[in-house]
Design an enzyme around this catalytic site. Structure first.
Site, PDB file in Angstrom:
ATOM      1  CB  SER A   9     -19.403  15.180  -2.762  1.00 16.67           C
ATOM      2  OG  SER A   9     -19.898  14.408  -1.697  1.00 16.67           O
ATOM      3  CG  PHE A  55     -18.049  15.122   5.989  1.00 14.59           C
ATOM      4  CD1 PHE A  55     -18.752  13.961   5.686  1.00 14.59           C
ATOM      5  CD2 PHE A  55     -17.875  16.065   4.996  1.00 14.59           C
ATOM      6  CE1 PHE A  55     -19.262  13.752   4.412  1.00 14.59           C
ATOM      7  CE2 PHE A  55     -18.381  15.865   3.718  1.00 14.59           C
ATOM      8  CZ  PHE A  55     -19.070  14.699   3.426  1.00 14.59           C
ATOM      9  CG  ASP A  93     -15.343   7.900  -2.142  1.00 10.55           C
ATOM     10  OD1 ASP A  93     -15.540   8.053  -0.930  1.00 10.55           O
ATOM     11  OD2 ASP A  93     -15.803   8.649  -3.020  1.00 10.55           O
ATOM     12  CG  HIS A 146     -15.548  11.747  -1.069  1.00 11.02           C
ATOM     13  ND1 HIS A 146     -16.473  11.073  -1.834  1.00 11.02           N
ATOM     14  CD2 HIS A 146     -16.152  12.924  -0.706  1.00 11.02           C
ATOM     15  CE1 HIS A 146     -17.590  11.793  -1.934  1.00 11.02           C
ATOM     16  NE2 HIS A 146     -17.411  12.906  -1.259  1.00 11.02           N
TER      17      HIS A 146
END
Length: 255
Positions: A80, A142, A206, A234
């Site tokens: 990420s 998140f 994702d 993710h």
């Protein structure tokens, strides 16, 4: 300012960079398995985990900080935001990075007219606004968004939450700066200058870094291949650990 690192294992050097809001503890079982085949340098990015933050928190300053703790000619694995750091570092310091593994990482994280394979800019802006109101709740949201669509979403969220707590919560200033980097940075023009072999790992479901971008990013890099892990979102190194390990080990030890 020296970043906090942990060294595990023995063998070829592998630097591992976590994503926004997290810390080196996030690698968990993946790190312990990979340490059987490589010498890992697990890094807490500035303002995350046990690392102090930067006075001037920019992508180039983050890269410089990581360079001070990274072994020479190591492979780098970034997830990420950590993948964005690794991409930019590979372009800026080609002799320092032998191979590149980019895990659900995007060269441009906000949608643009010529780049639909990213989060809508409003999502990142909302995170930035929410940080000022409720720091803890924004991090939890998140984590849940990272796991949305995964076959093992509930277990993955639980594991990510526990590892975040174990490694230390990030500083608010670092979160704000990291979001700005994600919102504003577009390294697509630099990808053609990355000469090392590169493995791109995507999660099929994702919602943060859509797998639809995989062939496009691979085409921008001179020596890259993309792999999409079915059923993953993710954080495939948590939700689909065996597949993740097979991909990374096969790539790192290929001639």
């Amino acid at each position: 300012m020296k970043l906090h690192t942990t060294t595990l294992g023995d063998g070829p050097d592998l630097v591992m960079l976590h994503g926004w809001g997290l810390n080196q503890q996030i690698w968990g079982d993946a790190a312990h398995i990979l340490a059987q085949y490589a010498r890992l340098t697990l890094v807490d990015l500035p303002g995350h985990g046990h690392s102090a933050t930067l006075e001037n928190y920019t992508l180039s300053e983050v890269i410089d900080a990581v360079m001070t703790v990274a072994p020479p000619a190591a492979a780098w694995l970034g997830w990420s935001l950590g993948g964005l750091v690794a991409m930019a570092a590979a372009e800026a310091h080609p002799k320092r990075i032998a191979k590149l593994v980019l895990v659900t990482a995007n060269p441009c994280n906000a949608q643009r007219d010529d780049w639909p394979h990213a989060m809508h800019a409003n999502v990142l802006e909302q995170f930035a606004q929410n940080l000022a109101v409720d720091y803890a709740q924004t991090l939890q949201r998140f984590l849940m968004l990272q796991c949305k669509g995964s076959e093992h979403a509930r277990d993955t969220v639980r594991i990510l939450r526990a590892r975040l707590q174990a490694g230390g919560r990030p500083q608010a200033a670092a979160l704000r700066a990291g979001l700005s980097i994600l919102q504003d940075t577009d390294v697509r023009p630099r990808l053609a200058d990355i000469a090392c072999n590169t493995l791109l790992i995507y999660g099929q479901h994702d919602v943060l870094v859509p797998a639809s971008g995989a062939p496009h990013v691979a085409a921008m890099l001179p020596r890259a291949r993309a792999e999409i892990i079915p059923g993953a979102a993710h954080a495939p190194f948590v939700s689909h650990l065996p597949q993740f390990i097979d991909l990374v080990n096969g790539f790192l030890h290929a001639s």
